[in-house]
Design a protein around this motif. Structure first.
Motif, mmCIF file in Angstrom:
data_model
loop_
_atom_site.group_PDB
_atom_site.id
_atom_site.type_symbol
_atom_site.label_atom_id
_atom_site.label_comp_id
_atom_site.label_asym_id
_atom_site.label_seq_id
_atom_site.Cartn_x
_atom_site.Cartn_y
_atom_site.Cartn_z
ATOM 1 N N ASP A 1 -51.241 -14.410 -35.816
ATOM 2 C CA ASP A 1 -50.531 -14.645 -34.559
ATOM 3 C C ASP A 1 -50.407 -16.147 -34.325
ATOM 4 O O ASP A 1 -51.346 -16.900 -34.599
ATOM 5 C CB ASP A 1 -51.287 -14.012 -33.383
ATOM 6 N N VAL A 2 -49.228 -16.564 -33.852
ATOM 7 C CA VAL A 2 -49.007 -17.951 -33.436
ATOM 8 C C VAL A 2 -48.419 -17.906 -32.036
ATOM 9 O O VAL A 2 -47.356 -17.318 -31.823
ATOM 10 C CB VAL A 2 -48.047 -18.692 -34.387
ATOM 11 N N GLU A 3 -49.113 -18.504 -31.090
ATOM 12 C CA GLU A 3 -48.625 -18.560 -29.712
ATOM 13 C C GLU A 3 -48.323 -20.005 -29.352
ATOM 14 O O GLU A 3 -49.184 -20.888 -29.437
ATOM 15 C CB GLU A 3 -49.645 -17.989 -28.733
ATOM 16 N N VAL A 4 -47.086 -20.250 -28.959
ATOM 17 C CA VAL A 4 -46.634 -21.593 -28.590
ATOM 18 C C VAL A 4 -46.860 -21.793 -27.097
ATOM 19 O O VAL A 4 -46.370 -21.015 -26.279
ATOM 20 C CB VAL A 4 -45.140 -21.777 -28.930
ATOM 21 N N ILE A 5 -47.606 -22.848 -26.751
ATOM 22 C CA ILE A 5 -47.917 -23.094 -25.330
ATOM 23 C C ILE A 5 -47.556 -24.538 -24.952
ATOM 24 O O ILE A 5 -48.249 -25.189 -24.174
ATOM 25 C CB ILE A 5 -49.393 -22.787 -25.016
ATOM 26 N N ARG A 6 -46.436 -25.016 -25.483
ATOM 27 C CA ARG A 6 -46.020 -26.403 -25.287
ATOM 28 C C ARG A 6 -45.915 -26.788 -23.816
ATOM 29 O O ARG A 6 -46.446 -27.826 -23.384
ATOM 30 C CB ARG A 6 -44.677 -26.636 -25.993
ATOM 31 N N GLU A 7 -45.221 -25.986 -23.030
ATOM 32 C CA GLU A 7 -45.034 -26.335 -21.615
ATOM 33 C C GLU A 7 -46.356 -26.402 -20.856
ATOM 34 O O GLU A 7 -46.491 -27.148 -19.880
ATOM 35 C CB GLU A 7 -44.097 -25.320 -20.944
ATOM 36 N N HIS A 8 -47.330 -25.630 -21.316
ATOM 37 C CA HIS A 8 -48.637 -25.622 -20.656
ATOM 38 C C HIS A 8 -49.328 -26.986 -20.762
ATOM 39 O O HIS A 8 -50.052 -27.385 -19.853
ATOM 40 C CB HIS A 8 -49.530 -24.542 -21.281
ATOM 41 N N TYR A 9 -49.096 -27.680 -21.892
ATOM 42 C CA TYR A 9 -49.769 -28.971 -22.040
ATOM 43 C C TYR A 9 -49.150 -30.031 -21.128
ATOM 44 O O TYR A 9 -49.837 -30.927 -20.628
ATOM 45 C CB TYR A 9 -49.742 -29.439 -23.496
ATOM 46 N N ALA A 10 -47.841 -29.951 -20.918
ATOM 47 C CA ALA A 10 -47.205 -30.898 -19.995
ATOM 48 C C ALA A 10 -47.801 -30.752 -18.596
ATOM 49 O O ALA A 10 -48.109 -31.752 -17.922
ATOM 50 C CB ALA A 10 -45.699 -30.665 -19.965
ATOM 51 N N LEU A 11 -47.985 -29.508 -18.151
ATOM 52 C CA LEU A 11 -48.595 -29.273 -16.846
ATOM 53 C C LEU A 11 -50.030 -29.811 -16.805
ATOM 54 O O LEU A 11 -50.451 -30.426 -15.819
ATOM 55 C CB LEU A 11 -48.598 -27.773 -16.532
ATOM 56 N N THR A 12 -50.770 -29.585 -17.878
ATOM 57 C CA THR A 12 -52.160 -30.036 -17.939
ATOM 58 C C THR A 12 -52.246 -31.551 -17.853
ATOM 59 O O THR A 12 -53.038 -32.115 -17.087
ATOM 60 C CB THR A 12 -52.809 -29.549 -19.246
ATOM 61 N N LEU A 13 -51.433 -32.229 -18.639
ATOM 62 C CA LEU A 13 -51.474 -33.688 -18.681
ATOM 63 C C LEU A 13 -51.101 -34.304 -17.339
ATOM 64 O O LEU A 13 -51.698 -35.297 -16.904
ATOM 65 C CB LEU A 13 -50.550 -34.199 -19.783
ATOM 66 N N ARG A 14 -50.120 -33.719 -16.671
ATOM 67 C CA ARG A 14 -49.741 -34.258 -15.357
ATOM 68 C C ARG A 14 -50.895 -34.121 -14.366
ATOM 69 O O ARG A 14 -51.083 -34.992 -13.503
ATOM 70 C CB ARG A 14 -48.478 -33.568 -14.851
ATOM 71 N N ARG A 15 -51.673 -33.062 -14.463
ATOM 72 C CA ARG A 15 -52.833 -32.922 -13.581
ATOM 73 C C ARG A 15 -53.894 -33.961 -13.925
ATOM 74 O O ARG A 15 -54.542 -34.513 -13.035
ATOM 75 C CB ARG A 15 -53.407 -31.510 -13.671
ATOM 76 N N TRP A 16 -54.098 -34.209 -15.207
ATOM 77 C CA TRP A 16 -55.075 -35.222 -15.600
ATOM 78 C C TRP A 16 -54.659 -36.607 -15.095
ATOM 79 O O TRP A 16 -55.499 -37.384 -14.625
ATOM 80 C CB TRP A 16 -55.232 -35.247 -17.115
ATOM 81 N N VAL A 17 -53.367 -36.922 -15.218
ATOM 82 C CA VAL A 17 -52.880 -38.214 -14.716
ATOM 83 C C VAL A 17 -53.104 -38.307 -13.210
ATOM 84 O O VAL A 17 -53.556 -39.337 -12.696
ATOM 85 C CB VAL A 17 -51.393 -38.409 -15.061
ATOM 86 N N ALA A 18 -52.813 -37.234 -12.488
ATOM 87 C CA ALA A 18 -53.023 -37.227 -11.038
ATOM 88 C C ALA A 18 -54.493 -37.427 -10.694
ATOM 89 O O ALA A 18 -54.833 -38.156 -9.752
ATOM 90 C CB ALA A 18 -52.501 -35.919 -10.444
ATOM 91 N N ASN A 19 -55.375 -36.791 -11.448
ATOM 92 C CA ASN A 19 -56.818 -36.984 -11.226
ATOM 93 C C ASN A 19 -57.213 -38.445 -11.426
ATOM 94 O O ASN A 19 -57.981 -39.009 -10.637
ATOM 95 C CB ASN A 19 -57.625 -36.102 -12.188
ATOM 96 N N LEU A 20 -56.711 -39.048 -12.486
ATOM 97 C CA LEU A 20 -57.032 -40.441 -12.777
ATOM 98 C C LEU A 20 -56.492 -41.360 -11.688
ATOM 99 O O LEU A 20 -57.207 -42.265 -11.213
ATOM 100 C CB LEU A 20 -56.450 -40.825 -14.137
ATOM 101 N N GLU A 21 -55.267 -41.149 -11.285
ATOM 102 C CA GLU A 21 -54.662 -42.017 -10.273
ATOM 103 C C GLU A 21 -55.352 -41.873 -8.923
ATOM 104 O O GLU A 21 -55.479 -42.853 -8.170
ATOM 105 C CB GLU A 21 -53.172 -41.706 -10.142
ATOM 106 N N ALA A 22 -55.828 -40.668 -8.617
ATOM 107 C CA ALA A 22 -56.487 -40.441 -7.328
ATOM 108 C C ALA A 22 -57.803 -41.207 -7.211
ATOM 109 O O ALA A 22 -58.230 -41.548 -6.104
ATOM 110 C CB ALA A 22 -56.729 -38.949 -7.120
ATOM 111 N N GLU A 23 -58.458 -41.480 -8.342
ATOM 112 C CA GLU A 23 -59.725 -42.229 -8.316
ATOM 113 C C GLU A 23 -59.640 -43.439 -9.241
ATOM 114 O O GLU A 23 -60.562 -43.726 -10.002
ATOM 115 C CB GLU A 23 -60.886 -41.321 -8.721
ATOM 116 N N TRP A 24 -58.519 -44.132 -9.145
ATOM 117 C CA TRP A 24 -58.248 -45.218 -10.073
ATOM 118 C C TRP A 24 -59.313 -46.314 -10.040
ATOM 119 O O TRP A 24 -59.787 -46.762 -11.091
ATOM 120 C CB TRP A 24 -56.882 -45.828 -9.799
#
Length: 430
Positions: A350-373
């Protein structure tokens, strides 16, 4: 009169042969360019010297990491607007030599040299990795590369990753969900794909801060060995395991996966680790994991993939990522990964493509970083914090634009009988 921004805009457009899609603010306070666009802040003349000595992506990265360049406004919009001008043009010697044959380009370069001041090359920022590429992916160089990326400080990663402490693509039910729920759902998905049951043994390769090991042991009753090359990760993971009362179920080791000898395991999870293996070592990686699985055992390989090139010899490792983020990391097309796993004797089911999921994840990580810059910059250093902000934001755009992807590959060490143990309908579609 303060006019550096206007001169920069004119010289950049002369150099690039097109309009500059961002506003420019120069060190003298002057501004030029579209009034509603994000602003590229050129804080000093040293930024120009960095670009002149290393045109393209690495020069831009050095200027950004050092603080000589900045962006005000929408970071994603700015990176998206500049990507075609910087990241997609290429900066190898042949490209530059061809460009410099153009009188307009030579004239623009002379203008930038004059504006930038004394043409001495600025030293690279201290966050840049300096090493020879002669011996890649030995156990020693892999350990050093992993330490560069992961031994930044657990407190810093707590800011970026949030309570889940999972540093890989989450699995989102909806873009409005929480990062913690999406990361829990990812771990749950992997456990189900591996068909974990009480009494079974799981090897978690590249176990990070222990989240997968803890989830599998707590929710599925399996015994887990997690291996990492990061001392800081291991210490943090062991503390978490003890706090969960799972020391009888979970063992965290500082160990190279090539040195694991206590197989066979019923299942292996490799989540966001195989990107560090390297093309030359990938078959060895697949063969080692195959040897550690019992017949019928399952491997879940969760890995970022790049798009294939018509001529694969033309593939170059991203200079910014290689110098500042993941030293010696390499991406492969998903077809190459599947081929190597099967060459090692595994059957890909089985191969499951979850490309869009990583974009969502990364944007949350960036928001976390910016919130406590301010706190993040104090913990890891301002330069390192700028590295993480740039690479995560640029990566989010790369996933959104389908420049790179991420896939979960389920493979089985199918026995000679041919009975893989995988249900006839392993997945259902809505």
């Amino acid at each position: 009169m303060a006019d550096a921004a206007l001169r920069l805009k004119s010289l950049f457009e002369q150099l690039l042969g097109t309009s500059v899609p961002v506003r420019i603010r120069a060190w003298d306070g002057s501004e030029a360019g579209p009034p509603d666009a994000p602003t590229l802040v050129v804080r000093n003349r040293r930024a120009l010297r960095r670009l002149l000595w290393k045109p393209g992506e690495l020069g831009m990265a050095r200027a950004w990491v050092s603080g000589d360049l900045g962006i005000e406004g929408d970071l994603y919009a700015a990176l998206d607007a500049m990507s075609e001008l910087v990241w997609e043009r290429g900066d190898d010697a042949r490209t530059l030599a061809q460009a410099l044959r153009d009188p307009e380009v030579r004239s623009a370069v002379r203008g930038l040299v004059k504006l930038g001041g004394l043409p001495l090359p600025p030293a690279p920022p201290p966050e840049e990795v300096r090493r020879s590429r002669a011996h890649l992916h030995t156990k020693r160089t892999d350990k050093r590369a992993i330490s560069h990326h992961y031994d930044v400080g657990n407190d810093f990663y707590e800011i970026v990753l949030g309570p889940s402490m999972v540093y890989s693509c989450a699995y989102w039910e909806s873009p409005d969900g929480t990062l913690e729920d999406a990361q829990r759902d990812k771990l749950e998905l992997i456990c189900r794909k591996l068909e974990l049951r009480p009494g079974r043994r799981l090897l978690d390769v590249g176990c990070g801060w222990g989240s997968m090991a803890i989830h599998a042991a707590r929710e599925y009753g399996v015994s887990v060995v997690g291996v990492t090359l990061s001392q800081e990760q291991a210490a943090y993971a062991r503390k978490r395991v003890a706090g969960e009362g799972l020391t009888d179920k979970v063992e965290i080791r500082v160990q190279d996966y090539r040195d694991v000898t206590d197989g066979p395991y019923d299942a292996i999870s490799s989540i966001g680790m195989a990107e560090h293996v390297g093309a030359e070592r990938y078959l060895e990686y697949a063969e080692v994991l195959h040897s550690l699985l019992k017949p019928g055992g399952r491997l879940l390989n969760h890995q970022i993939a790049r798009r294939p090139h018509r001529d694969e010899s033309a593939y170059n490792i991203d200079e910014f990522i290689d110098s500042y983020v993941f030293p010696d990391g390499e991406l492969a097309p998903i077809g190459t990964t599947v081929t190597q796993l099967e060459r090692a004797g595994l059957e890909v089911r089985d191969v499951e493509v979850i490309r869009e999921h990583y974009a969502l994840t990364l944007r949350r990580w960036v928001a976390n970083l910016e919130a406590e810059w301010a706190r993040a910059a104090k913990l890891a250093g301002a330069g390192r914090a700028r590295v993480w902000r740039l690479y995560m934001a640029a990566s989010a755009l790369a996933f959104e634009r389908n420049r790179i992807g991420v896939n979960q590959v389920l493979a089985v060490r199918t026995p000679d009988s041919g009975n893989s143990g995988v249900p006839l309908r392993a997945r259902t579609w809505n």
